[in-house]
Design a protein around this motif. Structure first.
Motif, short mmCIF file in Angstrom:
data_model
loop_
_atom_site.label_atom_id
_atom_site.label_comp_id
_atom_site.label_asym_id
_atom_site.label_seq_id
_atom_site.Cartn_x
_atom_site.Cartn_y
_atom_site.Cartn_z
N CYS A 88 -3.77 12.23 8.30
CA CYS A 88 -3.90 11.20 7.07
C CYS A 88 -3.14 10.26 6.81
O CYS A 88 -1.90 10.33 7.34
N TRP B 118 -1.76 18.49 1.40
CA TRP B 118 -2.94 18.88 2.09
C TRP B 118 -3.79 19.90 0.95
O TRP B 118 -2.95 20.87 0.84
N LEU C 240 -2.09 17.53 9.94
CA LEU C 240 -2.05 19.13 9.76
C LEU C 240 -2.82 19.43 11.04
O LEU C 240 -3.79 19.01 11.53
N TYR D 25 -11.09 20.26 4.49
CA TYR D 25 -9.53 19.85 4.40
C TYR D 25 -9.34 18.59 4.02
O TYR D 25 -10.02 17.53 4.60
N CYS E 5 -6.69 15.53 2.37
CA CYS E 5 -5.32 15.11 1.90
C CYS E 5 -5.22 13.97 0.98
O CYS E 5 -6.11 13.62 0.30
#
Lengths: 119, 117
Positions: B23, B35, B79, B92, B94
């Protein structure tokens, strides 16, 4: 208890009509911020509008306005003159700002409302 | 406006693999990044707050050893999903904020769809 409640899982609205998406929140902090985000099917989160707990006037951004009723702890999003491109998931979110200076800094999201604009 | 770039967009890998997601804040410095995880047709849930130069702060129920976060610079947080299993399959995403001011919105990356076979 849920901190952000969006009671409308889905809504169908005719194009060009105005639409109101409901959001109620729960917090004991006097200072907080409320946000609305739009998430199209592609997944990105698009920031729409912000309302601070101490703001005296309702926030407006183009076709978006926020009906902030602090005593009722509600922050409904109003979209005027809806367009087909408005079809998406809409999330209400809150950032709490504890007076102690600590606490969570990330956003707490509601479950979202799936808005579909029909031609 | 502020831009947050997230890479990769899609990951499909075998169970047991570790996956790293990046990110980046492209035109601003972010001392704090966040996150989130989103399961299909559900809301975003905050997993952890990533702090530049210090350890991440994890939300309750999120395994620190499972989801490793590194925030080595003011423009990059990573991550890593270690030894991923099918139940880790998710979206996922960010976010980062330009300044530590309450009314600044978090700017989100485009997300990473992770599928573990």
């Amino acid at each position: 208890a849920q901190k952000i409640t969006q009671t409308q899982p889905g809504m169908f609205v005719q194009e060009k009509e105005a639409v109101t998406l409901d959001c109620t929140y729960d917090t004991s902090d006097p200072s907080y911020g409320l946000f609305w985000y739009k998430q199209p099917s592609s997944g990105e989160m698009i920031f729409l509008i912000y309302q601070g707990s101490y703001d005296q006037q309702n926030a407006t951004e183009g076709r978006y306005s926020l009906n902030f009723q602090k005593a009722r702890k509600s922050a409904n999003l109003v979209i005027s003159a809806s367009q087909l491109g408005d079809s998406a998931m809409y999330f209400c979110a809150m950032r709490e700002l504890p007076s102690s200076g600590g606490g969570a800094d990330g956003l707490t999201f509601g479950k979202g409302t799936h808005l579909i604009i029909q031609p | 406006g502020a831009v947050v770039s997230q890479h990769p967009s899609w990951v499909i890998c075998k169970s047991g693999t570790s996956v790293k997601i990046e990110c980046r804040s492209l035109d601003f410095q972010a001392t704090t990044m966040f996150w989130y995880r989103q399961f299909p047709k559900q809301s975003l849930m905050l997993m952890a707050t990533s702090n530049e130069g210090s350890k991440a702060t994890y939300e309750q129920g999120v395994e620190k050893d499972k989801f490793l976060i590194n925030h080595a610079s003011l423009t990059l947080s990573t991550l890593t999903v270690t030894s991923a299993h099918p139940e880790d399959s998710s979206f996922y995403i960010c976010s980062a904020r330009e300044a530590e001011i309450s009314n600044q919105p978090q700017h989100f990356g485009d997300g990473t769809r992770l599928s573990i076979l």
